[in-house]
Write a protein that holds these residues in place. Structure first.
Motif, PDB file in Angstrom:
ATOM      1  N   LYS A 139       0.858  -1.145   0.122  1.00 18.16           N
ATOM      2  CA  LYS A 139       0.052  -0.008  -0.057  1.00 18.16           C
ATOM      3  C   LYS A 139       0.799   1.379   0.078  1.00 18.16           C
ATOM      4  O   LYS A 139       0.599   2.221  -0.694  1.00 18.16           O
ATOM      5  N   GLU A 143       1.104   3.987  -2.991  1.00 17.77           N
ATOM      6  CA  GLU A 143       0.670   5.420  -2.594  1.00 17.77           C
ATOM      7  C   GLU A 143       1.797   6.348  -3.024  1.00 17.77           C
ATOM      8  O   GLU A 143       1.717   7.645  -3.433  1.00 17.77           O
ATOM      9  N   ASP A 167      -4.298  -5.420  -2.726  1.00 23.66           N
ATOM     10  CA  ASP A 167      -4.733  -4.285  -1.885  1.00 23.66           C
ATOM     11  C   ASP A 167      -5.262  -3.302  -3.018  1.00 23.66           C
ATOM     12  O   ASP A 167      -6.158  -2.674  -2.821  1.00 23.66           O
ATOM     13  N   THR A 168      -4.685  -3.334  -4.158  1.00 24.74           N
ATOM     14  CA  THR A 168      -5.279  -2.391  -5.237  1.00 24.74           C
ATOM     15  C   THR A 168      -6.625  -2.971  -5.628  1.00 24.74           C
ATOM     16  O   THR A 168      -7.335  -1.646  -6.007  1.00 24.74           O
TER      17      THR A 168
END
Length: 212
Positions: A139, A143, A167-168
């Protein structure tokens, strides 16, 4: 050979002397024009200071660190410049503050740092006064824009890549074969999270009984 870190951030110069700004403009012009010759270093694109560097203005920079960016910045004034630049820069007091994120995959190193360097009474100084270690997670890498460098087809990158995908795409399961996915994509160097990529991930996950 030392591992190479990747960093980006902003810098601000503080000085009351126009000669320092003129010399630093020459320094950063030289750094930008010769950036492809460096293994380690940092630079600001010339397009950012067409009229010369100014006091108190924030400029974006990128760079490569020897193990870490702070080590490269620490050496900047004591071995990273030609003597003609050093002779001019030490004549007056000035400082430069650099705030940045720095990433090195070999040691899974991810930090947010702020340093200040410059000259005071003709002596160089360096201070690292913000040093925040960040969790090395998919993550955070995503980011902060380090995904393309962090994830490739190397086996040691597979757990990170798998977590990045989960996550994405907000998958409900990680029950898919990452090696098969990499083969399907025919990756060589980096991951680009575009629509085609997402579709292939979904298809591959479904084939492996994962729930998206």
């Amino acid at each position: 050979m030392a591992n190479i870190s990747d960093a980006y951030g902003s810098l601000i110069i503080t000085t009351q002397n126009p000669q320092i700004l003129e010399t630093l403009t020459k320094v950063f012009t030289w750094l930008d024009e010769n950036q492809h010759s460096f293994i380690y270093g940092f630079w600001v694109e010339k397009s950012q200071f067409k009229d010369g560097l100014q006091d108190g203005i924030s400029y974006p920079f990128v760079g490569f660190g020897r193990w870490c960016m702070s080590a490269t910045l620490r050496d900047f004034l004591t071995g990273g410049l030609d003597d003609e630049f050093t002779d001019e820069l030490k004549k007056y007091d000035w400082d430069m503050e650099l705030a940045y994120h720095d990433y090195e995959p070999g040691l899974q190193f991810l930090v947010r740092q702020t340093v200040k360097l410059g000259y005071k009474k003709q002596e160089p100084f360096f201070e690292l006064y913000i040093n925040a270690e960040l969790p090395y997670t998919a993550k955070n890498l995503n980011e902060l824009g380090f995904v393309e460098m962090a994830v490739d087809a190397a086996k040691e990158s597979h757990p990170l890549l798998k977590q990045l995908i989960v996550d994405t795409l907000e998958l409900q399961s990680d029950d898919f074969d990452i090696a098969v996915l990499i083969k399907d994509l025919n990756w060589q160097n980096c991951v680009w999270l575009d629509d085609d990529f997402c579709n292939i991930v979904h298809d591959n996950a479904e084939k492996n009984q994962a729930f998206c």
